[in-house]
Structure formats: C-alpha cells, structure tokens
Design an enzyme around this catalytic site. Structure first.
Site, PDB file in Angstrom:
ATOM      1  N   CYS B 257      49.809  24.722  60.189  1.00 28.88           N
ATOM      2  CA  CYS B 257      49.603  23.808  61.000  1.00 28.88           C
ATOM      3  C   CYS B 257      49.362  24.039  62.386  1.00 28.88           C
ATOM      4  O   CYS B 257      48.183  24.635  62.397  1.00 28.88           O
ATOM      5  CB  CYS B 257      51.081  22.862  61.215  1.00 28.88           C
ATOM      6  SG  CYS B 257      50.982  21.075  61.653  1.00 28.88           S
ATOM      7  N   HIS B 342      51.301  21.269  55.439  1.00 32.33           N
ATOM      8  CA  HIS B 342      52.494  21.762  55.058  1.00 32.33           C
ATOM      9  C   HIS B 342      53.005  22.351  53.720  1.00 32.33           C
ATOM     10  O   HIS B 342      53.628  21.213  53.007  1.00 32.33           O
ATOM     11  CB  HIS B 342      53.763  21.056  55.584  1.00 32.33           C
ATOM     12  CG  HIS B 342      53.716  20.716  57.223  1.00 32.33           C
ATOM     13  ND1 HIS B 342      54.436  21.623  58.033  1.00 32.33           N
ATOM     14  CD2 HIS B 342      53.001  20.001  57.968  1.00 32.33           C
ATOM     15  CE1 HIS B 342      54.026  21.328  59.264  1.00 32.33           C
ATOM     16  NE2 HIS B 342      53.207  20.414  59.269  1.00 32.33           N
ATOM     17  N   GLU B 344      55.442  24.030  52.802  1.00 31.50           N
ATOM     18  CA  GLU B 344      56.577  24.045  52.371  1.00 31.50           C
ATOM     19  C   GLU B 344      57.230  22.709  52.188  1.00 31.50           C
ATOM     20  O   GLU B 344      58.494  22.464  51.696  1.00 31.50           O
ATOM     21  CB  GLU B 344      57.682  24.670  53.767  1.00 31.50           C
ATOM     22  CG  GLU B 344      57.433  23.837  55.048  1.00 31.50           C
ATOM     23  CD  GLU B 344      56.263  23.541  55.642  1.00 31.50           C
ATOM     24  OE1 GLU B 344      55.366  23.851  55.166  1.00 31.50           O
ATOM     25  OE2 GLU B 344      56.321  22.711  56.948  1.00 31.50           O
TER      26      GLU B 344
END
Lengths: 554, 368
Positions: B257, B342, B344
């Site tokens: 990001c 993202h 994650e």
C-alpha cells in the site's frame, strides 16, 4: 440448451430464469441456440429466446432425436437445474454425445460427478482438508441395516442425485432410519444415499461462487439462513449478506468455498453450503451444487450479478475478466458485488392448496416458490417479504399461533413448519425472552432481537388505542419506517373498531392517510454506489435521496 | 440531533453514535460488508471519517481479537444503522460502547447511499460530525487543516522499536523461539495482521519507527525490509523515500500500500490522488505475469502514475481490473517488489495471502 422441464415441488421457475438468461447470453456471443424443453409455459420457450425450439419430453430418446436433426456443436446442461444435468449425464453415458460429436460445455461431467457423488465428494474434501461431517454411504439395504447400530441419532439421510432432496429426512431412531433410508434408496437415481451426523442447530450459510476455465474464482454473495441446520435451504428464510459472521468467519468460509470450486474444476456457477458452529470457528462443508441452482437465482436477484448469463459465457470459453458487468456498464464481471441493503427471502409453501399436507419442514424441500424483498434494514425487508407471500398474515400477527397453548407453542417454535416465523414472534410476544426462544429454536439471537424490535412497535400501536391521539402521528411514522404496511398500522390502532373513541380513530386514520414519510427508490447496482450504473433495478425504501430519475415525457 | 457537514456546504442530519464531540476529517466510503472493527483500528484511516456503505454495522459486535492496532484510528464513522443487539460468539461489547470509550465520534441514521453518491461524483471532501448548529460549525470545518496538508505517518508510527513473533509482541532483545527469517518493518501505520502473516511463515518482525535511517535499519541485519501501509499523501514523505532509496540493492525490499508508493518514489516515480480512492473488499486485480485475477482488500486514496516509473528500472506487475491503476511493481535489479492492495486482508478476502510466501522466499534468496 437443455431446459428445466416441468415446474414441480422442489424446483420452481428459477431455472426458467437461468435458462432464458443463458440463451440470450449465448446469442450475444454469436451462437445459434437450439432449445429443448418439455414445458411450454416458460419464458425460455417464447419465440424470441432461442433460435430453434423443441417442445419435447426431456428424455434421452427425444434429446437424441433433436441432436440428430440439429447436429449442434455443443450441449450446455448446467443451466437447466438437476433435470438438465441428469439428462446430459445419461446422454454421455449412452454415447450419444460421442456419436454425434457433441461437446459438453461448462463444468466437465467428471467434476459434476465428483460434486454429486457423496463418496467422491467426501474423498476430495479430505484431500483438500475441508471438513465434512461424519457420514456413511449406503448403496444397499444390507448396508443400511449394518449401520443402524453405528450412527449417532438423530441423523440426516440424503439420497444422491435427487431433486430438492427428495427422499431425504431426519431419523431420530433406528426404525425411522430404516424406513426413510429404504425409501431414499429407491428414489435415488443411483441407489445411493448418505447417512450423516446431524448438525441440528448449527448456522447454515451458503456461498454462491463462480469460476472460469482460467481458474479465476469469485464469490457472488453469501447468504445466512434464519432457520438453522435441519431445514432444506429451499425451505429456509434466508438473508443476504450474512449478518452474524465477523470478517474472519466470512472470509474463512469464503476461502473454503473458493478452494472447493477450484478443486472440483467447476466452470460456471456453483453453490456451497456450510454448517457453522454458533459458538466456535468450527464448520463443515455440507454439500455443493455444481451448477446454477435455486440459490443462484436468488443470489442473482439479490446482488444484480447475472450468474446464469456469466456462467453461459464461461461455458463457451470466456474468462471473468473478459465479461462486462452489464449493470454498471463500466466494470467487469470479475469482482464481488457489494450490497448496501439487506435481502430477505421467505419460501412460499403450497399448504393452502394441500390443506392436509404435512407442514413439518426438514431436509426435503416443500416450497413451490419464494418471495424476495430488499430494503435498507432487515426489519423492513422482512415485513415486505411477509406481505409478498400473499398469505393471510400481512404482518407479525397470526391468529393460529396466537391461539396455541404454551405447550403447543413451544413445540411450534422447536419444530420448523411454514408458520414457524410467527411462532417465534408469539414466543417473544408472550414474554419468553430472546434466550428462551433461541434455546427452543436455535434461531440466532440477532434475528430474534430484530423480531422483538418489530414486536415492540406492534405493542405500542396496540397500546396507543387507549392513549392520547397526540402521539399517534409520530408513532405512525415510526411504524412506517420500520416496515409496517398501512393496513396493519390501521388494524393495530383499531381504526375500524367501533368500541374505540371516534376522535382517536379519526386522528389515527388521518395520520395514516397523511403518511408523513414517503418512499424513495434506491438502486441495486452491484457496487454499493461506488460506480455509476447503466442498467440497475430499484427497490422502494424510506430514505432521503431518490436514485430514480424521471423519464422525460415526450 | 447530530450533523455531518461536507466542505461543499451539504448538511446531513442523523442521530449520535459513539463519543459526544466534534470530529473533522476527510470523508471516505468503504464498501466492505464486514470488518468494521478492523477498519476503524487500521492506522491507514487516520484523519478520515469512514462511511460504511453497508447499512447494518455492528451486527456481530466487537471482540477482543480483531483489532489491527492498539487504538481506534479513524477520525469518525458514518453508518445507516448501528446495531444495538449484536450476536456472535466472540462479541463482548457494542460498537457504540467501544466508540464512546475510545472517544471516536460517529453519526447514524443518515442516508449513507446519498453521501456515497456525492463523494463518487464530487470526489472525497473534508467533513465534520458535530452536535452544534451547522451554521456555527462550518467555520471550524473550513479553518481545519485539510487531509492532504497533514502528516499522518509521524502520528501513527511506533515511537520505539518492538518485535513480533509467533505469539505476538515479544522482547526485542530476546526471541522467544527460533525463526526462519528476520524482517525489519518500517512502520508507517502498520496493521497487526501483516505481522501475524509473517509470523505464520516463520518470520520474526522488528518494527521500527518510520523515520529510522537506512544504516540503522541495516544494523538489525535483516533478511528483508518491509515498508508498511499507512495514511496520508505519499508525496509528503521524502525522508522515508530517501531511506528506501538508500536501502535499494542492499537488502530485499517489499512494500504494501503506502509502502508501494514509497518504493515507487524511491525508484523515481510519482503518485497522484484518486477521485474517491479504493476502499473495500471486492477489488479485482490482474497479475500481468500469470493473467490471473484475484479479489483484493483495498484502502488507498493515492495511486502510482505508471508513466513516471523509469523504464528498465521498474516494471508494473499488477493492474486494477476496474480502472487500470497500478497494483504492483517490481524492480528486479534491486530485488524490490511491492503491491498496492492488502494481502493481509483483515478485513477482506484471503486470496492474495500467497504473496507473503513469495516475500519470505525472496528473503531467503537474499541471505548472505
């Protein structure tokens, strides 16, 4: 294209919807479509839908004659429900497809077998480490007899290759397992059934997933059943998206669903049903429909994502990133719809026509249709759906369940029937409390608390009869906002009740007629407003801004 | 009555949610249908008033485990309906109670779709949540420093180094176990789940303040360095960009990001502000190497201008299927890769988790 055949209990008009979309989609791609369907009372058999139409029995013999005459390049069987799928399987088994050099489009038959054959499916799930409930495959009466002593009761009986779970059920005792099991063996196309550990009371959650031949996978939406495990999902009240799953749970189940569709090698749409423990991260994969299903039709309408249209394009080799999102007109079909509303589906059962029918619901579907309602809150979507049912009840009142003794009511809350929704409400109305109704029904507290919220408005409307007429205006607005229709508000306030003060009745009537809150129309646009939309559809709601625009009059 | 004011003069009225105070921030919308707890505690939302387009927020309550940082980071929150009777086995409290306790101001009962459409057509705007008369409050909103002029990374970065291992936080000088790799993370506004994902793959993370200079970073003898996500305009971070430049070629570098935007700038690229950003859990990204599309979790208001990337030095590896913006780059010569979305998740889909394995593999290759 193999159509969906007759509309029967367990298979309603959803496959007509899917098949029609698919025909149009294939024609868009420049293909000539030959349709065979035994049911002329469908949209897909209208003149302009297919290029050639055969209204013939959906049997291998007739299908072969159509194939011999039309010599199609390919057959698309995954959009006509189980009927189409079974027929295609038979055509392949008999060598008809090979004889005429007809390709089978969409999901390969081997993948369909893997999904539908209980044992192959369980083996695959074990390979990819997805949990399946403890179960026993039964292929003969002798095998059935052998497991009578072994299985934990209650257990679930699921015959393979049947429509809407025909022949299935729950067995509480050895005798019941023996009875239902024998019947199931006879009804299954392959004399195969599965006896499975019961997950009664677990949450039932479904994911509608799509995969293309390049292996790209997406979820169209997920859905949470209000009725916990034990009721066929076609007989369950369903909401979309799920309401009680946290992000981790949502994506844990989504990941599992995508893993399954990838492992099966589905090319098109697929529905994955999961049972989720309400008190832990545990879940089980219950079953997979390797084709466009009733749930896909619901998911399509609930999200604006045209599953059948996209599945048909995937079947002829397009990949998700090459297919346009028709609703926005600017984005691609390779994305996951975002909803900014709540969808409630309630099944419509034919017990008004079959007055002596057994109203108990279990794993064999009894509904003949369903209503879907969309709104910005669960409460108003549910109230809309109830009205859409066109049953006697227009709201939460239900004379039959309200007349139950406590004992009868306890039973009605615990045992799913077409009237259970009102039984849940009645339990709350009697002050039993959310926890007790949850204990009896295993319906998640989230739903019960929403029902309690609606009920509180009902009670205040009833109480207003004896109160002052000044507060009525605000109360009426509130009742409209949460989803009560004017006819219910009027009845609850007693505007036609001669015993009430005429002044109050006039004021109440006035308040309803003057309805202070006016509905607007919001879009179903697949993207929660992120992008402008070319061809959305609309739902009515009480909000500030109207998405609908006036068409210039000529 | 509580109000949401937008800098263009629009006023929306609703009911109070959370703390009773004024809140000013950039109003952005997130289209995810779950994950409000993660979003509100994600440092990348610092300075922003987050509007959730899904109308029913708080349904599954708040639990102890799903925080993405030690605080609530957003400047404010806007919802259609905040659930006051959540249901989930992990839920310990109401959204409203958490917001109130942590001093986060919210508004509910507004037409969130109408506001979303306004942001979509007019772009993100500064906004204010207040109980005061809107006429009086507008002065404060106009006088407030805008999002684009504010440095947020310095506010959200860790003040001192810490380590994260298999069991979460651990003493920096005392690893609790044997680890396969040592990663240094420059914390520009990190989410815990990034550390959790690396730990799951056997990596110990040393998390350092964002402005730690390159020689100090290398002093930790990392197998790789990660530039984390974070809030604000990436063009306001010359010091951190310089750190990235200094590290190029000395250790494998990863960016997520904001980290992607930092790496791109270090390679000579530029960023620009998107009209209303990408915030949600349904963004399709195509990997140009394989042609495969995955659905990703996104949260960014700025993007990298691909024409600004020096050819030969950096190569675009991934693109957003919706608007064609840059979603990933690679600088082969420097062993540096980064992605704009993202992997994650938390919240969002887990489809791009394999990138963590890819990162870890690269760290192995860089080992002396």
């Amino acid at each position: 294209m193999i159509g969906s055949g007759p509309i029967v209990i367990g298979q309603a008009a959803e496959f007509d919807y899917a098949g029609t979309q698919a025909c149009k989609s294939l024609k868009e791609e420049g293909h000539e479509v030959v349709l065979i369907n035994s049911n002329p009372a469908t949209i897909m058999t209208d003149w302009n839908v297919a290029d050639a139409l055969y209204i013939e029995p959906l049997t291998p013999e007739f299908c072969e004659r159509v194939i011999a005459r039309e010599r199609p390049d390919a057959v698309l069987p995954t959009l006509g429900g189980q009927t189409g799928l079974n027929l295609a399987t038979e055509l392949a088994d008999r060598g008809v497809l090979e004889t005429y050099g007809v390709r089978l489009l969409g999901t390969p038959l081997s993948a369909i077998r893997k999904a539908e054959d209980r044992e192959e499916f369980r083996d695959l799930m074990r390979q990819i480490k997805e949990p399946v409930p403890e179960s026993w495959i039964i292929e003969s009466e002798a095998q059935l007899e052998a497991v009578l002593e072994v299985v934990p009761y209650p257990c679930i009986i699921r015959p393979a290759y049947t429509l809407g779970g025909t022949g299935g059920g729950i067995a509480n005792t050895r005798e019941e397992l023996w009875e239902t099991g024998r019947k199931g063996l006879k009804l299954s196309m392959r004399s195969q059934l599965m006896v499975e550990r019961s997950l009664l009371g677990w949450k039932e959650v479904e994911y509608e997933v799509m995969r293309d031949s390049a292996g790209n996978c997406i979820t169209v939406c997920n859905m949470e059943n209000l009725d916990p495990m034990g009721v066929h999902t076609g007989d369950s009240i369903v909401v979309a998206p799920s309401q009680t799953l946290s992000d981790i749970e949502y994506h844990m189940l989504r990941t599992a669903s995508l893993k399954i569709i990838q492992a099966l090698g589905i090319e098109g749409g697929c529905n994955v049903q999961l049972a989720v423990n309400p008190d832990s991260f545990d879940y089980y994969v219950i079953e997979v429909n390797p084709r466009v299903s009733r749930s896909s039709a619901l998911a399509s309408k609930a999200t604006g994502y045209p599953i059948a249209r996209v599945a048909a394009k995937i079947a002829v080799g397009r990949t998700l990133d090459q297919i346009d999102n028709q609703v926005t007109g600017t984005t691609k079909a390779c994305f996951e719809p975002a909803l900014d509303y709540c969808v409630v589906k309630i099944p419509r059962w034919p017990f008004d026509k079959f007055a002596t029918g057994d109203r108990n619901l279990f794993t064999q579907m009894k509904a003949t249709g369903e209503v879907m309602a969309i709104d910005r809150t669960f409460e108003s979507a549910l109230m809309k759906a109830i009205r859409g049912l066109e049953v006697r009840s227009k709201d939460l009142r239900h004379p039959k369940t309200q007349a139950f003794t406590d004992e009868e009511l306890r039973h009605a809350i615990g045992k799913p029937t077409d009237e259970r929704l009102w039984a849940l409400v009645e339990g709350l109305r009697r002050g039993w409390g959310v926890d007790e109704v949850n204990r009896l029904s295993r319906v998640d507290r989230w739903f019960l608390r929403k029902l309690a919220k609606l009920l509180a408005v009902e009670e205040r409307l009833l109480a207003a009869r004896t109160g002052s007429s000044e507060a009525v205006d605000a109360l009426v607005s509130e009742a409209f906002l949460i989803g009560f229709p004017s006819v219910s508000i009027g009845a609850l306030l007693g505007i036609d009740d001669d015993r009430l003060d005429p002044g109050f009745r006039a004021a109440a009537k006035g308040a309803i007629e003057a309805q202070k809150v006016l509905p607007v129309f919001k879009m179903v646009d697949t993207c929660a407003g992120e992008f402008e939309s070319a061809t959305p559809y609309y739902y009515g709601t009480f909000e500030d801004e109207d998405d609908a625009f006036a068409v210039a009059s000529s | 009555m509580r109000y949401l004011l937008l800098s263009d003069g629009t006023v929306y009225s609703g009911a109070p949610l959370g703390a009773d105070a004024d809140a000013i921030g950039e109003v952005v919308f997130n289209t995810g249908m779950t994950g409000y707890q993660e979003v509100l505690s994600d440092p990348s939302y610092a300075g922003q008033i987050v509007l959730f387009t899904y109308p029913l927020i708080g349904n599954y309550g708040i639990n102890a485990d799903d925080f993405e940082s030690a605080r609530l980071q957003a400047a404010g929150v806007v919802v259609k309906e905040a659930c006051d009777a959540p249901s989930n086995w992990r839920s310990t409290r109401l959204l409203h109670d958490l917001l109130k306790e942590r001093g986060l101001v919210g508004i509910q009962g507004v037409d969130t779709r109408a506001i979303t459409k306004r942001i979509r057509s007019g772009g993100v705007a500064m906004g204010m949540i207040t109980d005061r008369n809107p006429e009086d409050a507008f002065g404060d909103l106009r006088a407030a420093r805008t999002y684009d002029e504010t440095d947020f990374v310095e506010r959200v970065t860790t003040k001192s180094p810490y380590a994260w291992g298999y069991a979460g936080f651990e003493r920096i000088d005392e690893p609790m176990a044997e680890y396969r790799r040592r990663l240094v993370v420059l914390d520009c506004g990190l989410k815990y789940n990034i550390l959790r994902r690396f730990a799951a793959l056997g990596c110990r993370s040393i998390v350092l303040p964002a402005t730690t200079p390159a020689d100090e970073v290398l002093g930790w003898e990392p197998d790789g360095v990660l530039f984390s996500p974070g809030p604000g305009d990436p063009a306001r971070l010359p010091t951190i960009v310089q750190t990235a430049r200094d590290l190029l070629g000395k250790t494998p570098i990863f960016g997520i990001c904001l980290g992607n935007q930092i790496l791109c700038q270090a390679l000579g690229g530029r960023t620009f502000k998107l009209k209303f950003g990408h915030r949600g859990a349904n963004h399709p990204v195509q990997d140009l190497r394989t042609g495969k599309v995955t659905i990703t979790s996104q949260n960014h208001g700025y993007a990298v201008d691909p024409s600004s990337l020096p050819s030969g030095l950096a190569e675009v590896t991934q693109l957003n299927v919706n608007d064609g913006t840059v979603e990933g780059i690679r600088a082969k010569d420097f062993d540096a890769t980064s992605i704009q979305y993202h992997p994650e998740a938390a919240p969002g889909p887990w489809d791009s988790r394999p990138y963590f394995a890819e990162f870890v593999e690269k760290m192995g290759a860089g080992r002396r």
